[in-house]
Design a protein around this motif. Sequence first.
Motif, PDB file in Angstrom:
ATOM      1  N   THR A 153       0.891  -1.306  -0.040  1.00 13.45           N
ATOM      2  CA  THR A 153      -0.184  -0.073   0.042  1.00 13.45           C
ATOM      3  C   THR A 153       0.910   1.472   0.068  1.00 13.45           C
ATOM      4  O   THR A 153       0.450   2.309  -0.700  1.00 13.45           O
ATOM      5  CB  THR A 153      -0.852   0.235   1.385  1.00 13.45           C
ATOM      6  N   ILE A 154       2.094   1.110   0.874  1.00 16.53           N
ATOM      7  CA  ILE A 154       2.738   2.520   0.951  1.00 16.53           C
ATOM      8  C   ILE A 154       3.969   2.516  -0.036  1.00 16.53           C
ATOM      9  O   ILE A 154       4.627   3.503  -0.233  1.00 16.53           O
ATOM     10  CB  ILE A 154       3.401   2.668   2.364  1.00 16.53           C
ATOM     11  N   ALA A 165      -1.269   5.728   5.161  1.00 12.12           N
ATOM     12  CA  ALA A 165      -2.133   4.411   4.983  1.00 12.12           C
ATOM     13  C   ALA A 165      -2.941   4.144   6.224  1.00 12.12           C
ATOM     14  O   ALA A 165      -3.849   3.846   6.124  1.00 12.12           O
ATOM     15  CB  ALA A 165      -1.167   3.645   4.859  1.00 12.12           C
TER      16      ALA A 165
END
Length: 96
Positions: free
Chosen positions: A30-31, A59
């Motif tokens: 996600t990051i 996030a």
Amino acid sequence: MTTAEPIHPAEHLAEIMEELGITQYRLARTIGVPQIRISDIVHCRRSITADSALRIGKALGMTPDFWLSLQRMYDLDKARASTDVSGIEPLVEMAL
């Protein structure tokens, strides 16, 4: 009197991830960082940098300041426990 061992920010991160059901892999993906980076943070082998704080904060819906403050407090606590400054004479008076 003994003082407690400082708590690494990773312990907070691991707890939050567990509560939210987020894996290291999912957070890393996600990051946009390698999973090893999250693994190293979670296992206290790596500090939370400004870059990591920005990414993790975004996030998880938290501020990067939260993560950097935890890291700063941890680093200072570790330094206080291992650094003897009693022999240093101040060059200037501290302002109150």
